[in-house]
Design an enzyme around this catalytic site. Sequence first.
Site, mmCIF file in Angstrom:
data_model
loop_
_atom_site.group_PDB
_atom_site.id
_atom_site.type_symbol
_atom_site.label_atom_id
_atom_site.label_comp_id
_atom_site.label_asym_id
_atom_site.label_seq_id
_atom_site.Cartn_x
_atom_site.Cartn_y
_atom_site.Cartn_z
ATOM 1 N N SER A 10 68.445 168.146 73.930
ATOM 2 C CA SER A 10 69.064 168.564 72.676
ATOM 3 C C SER A 10 70.570 168.382 72.845
ATOM 4 C CB SER A 10 68.731 170.036 72.421
ATOM 5 O OG SER A 10 69.250 170.833 73.493
ATOM 6 N N MET A 11 71.299 168.710 71.766
ATOM 7 C CA MET A 11 72.761 168.621 71.862
ATOM 8 C C MET A 11 73.288 169.705 72.790
ATOM 9 S SD MET A 11 74.065 167.536 68.094
ATOM 10 C CE MET A 11 75.750 167.606 68.677
ATOM 11 N N ASP A 87 75.592 156.259 77.215
ATOM 12 C CA ASP A 87 75.622 157.573 76.575
ATOM 13 C C ASP A 87 75.338 157.417 75.091
ATOM 14 O OD1 ASP A 87 77.976 160.404 76.460
ATOM 15 O OD2 ASP A 87 75.802 160.333 76.710
ATOM 16 N N GLU A 88 74.976 158.528 74.413
ATOM 17 C CA GLU A 88 74.634 158.485 72.993
ATOM 18 C C GLU A 88 73.567 157.432 72.724
ATOM 19 O OE1 GLU A 88 77.490 161.449 72.662
ATOM 20 O OE2 GLU A 88 75.687 160.911 71.549
ATOM 21 N N CYS A 147 67.578 182.411 71.713
ATOM 22 C CA CYS A 147 66.545 183.415 72.046
ATOM 23 C C CYS A 147 66.136 183.333 73.504
ATOM 24 C CB CYS A 147 65.321 183.203 71.149
ATOM 25 S SG CYS A 147 64.357 181.720 71.569
HETATM 26 N N1 ADP Z 1 83.708 175.997 80.247
HETATM 27 C C1 ADP Z 1 82.464 175.629 80.634
HETATM 28 N N2 ADP Z 1 82.025 175.890 81.877
HETATM 29 C C2 ADP Z 1 80.779 175.494 82.246
HETATM 30 N N3 ADP Z 1 79.911 174.852 81.441
HETATM 31 C C3 ADP Z 1 80.312 174.582 80.192
HETATM 32 C C4 ADP Z 1 81.587 174.943 79.717
HETATM 33 N N4 ADP Z 1 81.698 174.529 78.429
HETATM 34 C C5 ADP Z 1 80.524 173.954 78.122
HETATM 35 N N5 ADP Z 1 79.694 173.997 79.170
HETATM 36 C C6 ADP Z 1 78.308 173.503 79.222
HETATM 37 O O1 ADP Z 1 78.338 172.092 79.254
HETATM 38 C C7 ADP Z 1 77.164 171.603 78.585
HETATM 39 C C8 ADP Z 1 77.584 170.544 77.574
HETATM 40 O O2 ADP Z 1 77.931 169.429 78.289
HETATM 41 P P1 ADP Z 1 77.967 167.998 77.616
HETATM 42 O O3 ADP Z 1 77.912 167.030 78.739
HETATM 43 O O4 ADP Z 1 79.111 167.951 76.655
HETATM 44 O O5 ADP Z 1 76.590 168.018 76.798
HETATM 45 P P2 ADP Z 1 75.920 166.892 75.867
HETATM 46 O O6 ADP Z 1 76.473 165.573 76.287
HETATM 47 O O7 ADP Z 1 74.438 167.073 76.161
HETATM 48 O O8 ADP Z 1 76.267 167.288 74.466
HETATM 49 C C9 ADP Z 1 76.499 172.756 77.914
HETATM 50 O O9 ADP Z 1 75.345 173.093 78.661
HETATM 51 C C10 ADP Z 1 77.520 173.858 77.976
HETATM 52 O O10 ADP Z 1 76.864 175.110 78.111
HETATM 53 C C1 LIG Z 2 71.095 165.975 65.665
HETATM 54 C C2 LIG Z 2 71.972 164.827 65.240
HETATM 55 C C3 LIG Z 2 73.113 164.490 65.960
HETATM 56 N N1 LIG Z 2 73.903 163.452 65.549
HETATM 57 C C4 LIG Z 2 75.113 163.106 66.301
HETATM 58 C C5 LIG Z 2 76.054 164.270 66.499
HETATM 59 C C6 LIG Z 2 76.800 163.868 67.749
HETATM 60 O O1 LIG Z 2 77.890 163.041 67.381
HETATM 61 C C7 LIG Z 2 75.768 163.064 68.555
HETATM 62 C C8 LIG Z 2 75.134 163.807 69.719
HETATM 63 O O2 LIG Z 2 76.127 164.426 70.462
HETATM 64 P P1 LIG Z 2 75.918 165.027 71.947
HETATM 65 O O3 LIG Z 2 76.909 166.153 72.009
HETATM 66 O O4 LIG Z 2 76.224 163.926 72.885
HETATM 67 O O5 LIG Z 2 74.485 165.479 72.073
HETATM 68 O O6 LIG Z 2 74.733 162.682 67.626
HETATM 69 C C9 LIG Z 2 73.582 162.689 64.424
HETATM 70 O O7 LIG Z 2 74.304 161.716 64.075
HETATM 71 N N2 LIG Z 2 72.465 163.020 63.716
HETATM 72 C C10 LIG Z 2 71.640 164.057 64.061
HETATM 73 O O8 LIG Z 2 70.639 164.313 63.354
HETATM 74 ZN ZN ZN Z 3 64.658 180.217 69.838
#
Ligand code: ADP
Ligand SMILES: Cc1cn([C@H]2C[C@H](O)[C@@H](COP(=O)(O)O)O2)c(=O)[nH]c1=O
Ligand code: ZN
Length: 202
Positions: A10-11, A87-88, A147
Site C-alpha cells: 500500500s502507500m 520505483d512507482e 486499526c
Molecule cells: N521520521 C520517520 N522515522 C521513521 N520512519 C518514518 C518516518 N517518517 C515516515 N516513516 C516511515 O517510512 C515509510 C514510508 O516510506 P516510503 O519509502 O516513503 O514509502 P512508500 O514509498 O511505500 O510510499 C512509512 O512506513 C512511514 O511510517
Molecule cells: C492509490 C493511488 C495512488 N496514486 C499515486 C499517488 C502517488 O503519487 C503514487 C504512489 O505513491 P507511493 O507513496 O510511492 O506509494 O501513486 C494514483 O495515481 N492513483 C491511485 O489510485
Molecule cells: Zn483497519
Amino acid sequence: MAKLYFYYASMNAGKSTMLLQADFNYRERGMNTMLFTAAIDDRFAYGTIASRIGLSQPATPFHMGTDLEVCALERHGQTPLACVLVDEAQFLTPEQVDQLARLADRHRIPVLCYGLRTDFKGQLFPGSARLLALADALSEIKSVCVCGAKATMNLRVDGQGKAIVEGAQTEIGGNDRYVALCRRHFGEALAGGTVLEAPSLR
Ligand SMILES: Nc1ncnc2c1ncn2[C@@H]1O[C@H](COP(=O)(O)OP(=O)(O)O)[C@@H](O)[C@H]1O
Ligand SMILES: Cc1cn([C@H]2C[C@H](O)[C@@H](COP(=O)(O)O)O2)c(=O)[nH]c1=O
Ligand SMILES: [Zn+2]
C-alpha cells in the site's frame, strides 16, 4: 539466471526506502545500477526517487512511451549493470513490464520493481497486473491500518478526509491525498463511513 521481482505494498509502506536500500547495497560493493521512476510522480522532484524518511537518489524518468529495455541496454553498454530498479512500478504499461522481463531473460540483468497493486477503487493498475502475472518473485512489504491490521488498500480522500469514490486512476499525491487501510476499513470508508483518525506523528 536473472529474475524479475515485484515488491508491492500500500502507500506509505516503505517501498521507496527499500528500493534505495537495495540500490545502496549494490553500489557500496562497486556494482553499477540503473534507477527508473515515473516521470509523472514529481512530488519530491522530477527524476528523483525519494523516501518519506529522507533518502533520495537521481533516477531516469519513464513516460508511457519510454522503452525501458533500450534505455537500460544503452547504459549497460557504457557501464555493465548489476541491477535495474524501478520505483512507482504501478505506472508502467504492460508493454514496459514485458521490456523489463526481456532485460532479465535475454540480457541476464536482475530487475527489481516496487509499486502499488491497486488504485483508490481497489482495482489493479495495468502495469501491476502484468507484474503479478510475470514476476519470478512477488514480495509484499507490510504496513498497518489505523486499526492495527495489515494495510492493503489505498483510500483517496479530499481535504476534509472524506473518501473519494470517483475520478481518474492516476492522481499524484501523498499522505494528504491517500490513506492506507485494511480491506475492512477501506470498504467501510467507500460505503460512506468515516476514516478512523490516525494519531499524527507530525
Ligand atoms: N521520521 C520517520 N522515522 C521513521 N520512519 C518514518 C518516518 N517518517 C515516515 N516513516 C516511515 O517510512 C515509510 C514510508 O516510506 P516510503 O519509502 O516513503 O514509502 P512508500 O514509498 O511505500 O510510499 C512509512 O512506513 C512511514 O511510517
Ligand atoms: C492509490 C493511488 C495512488 N496514486 C499515486 C499517488 C502517488 O503519487 C503514487 C504512489 O505513491 P507511493 O507513496 O510511492 O506509494 O501513486 C494514483 O495515481 N492513483 C491511485 O489510485
Ligand atoms: Zn483497519
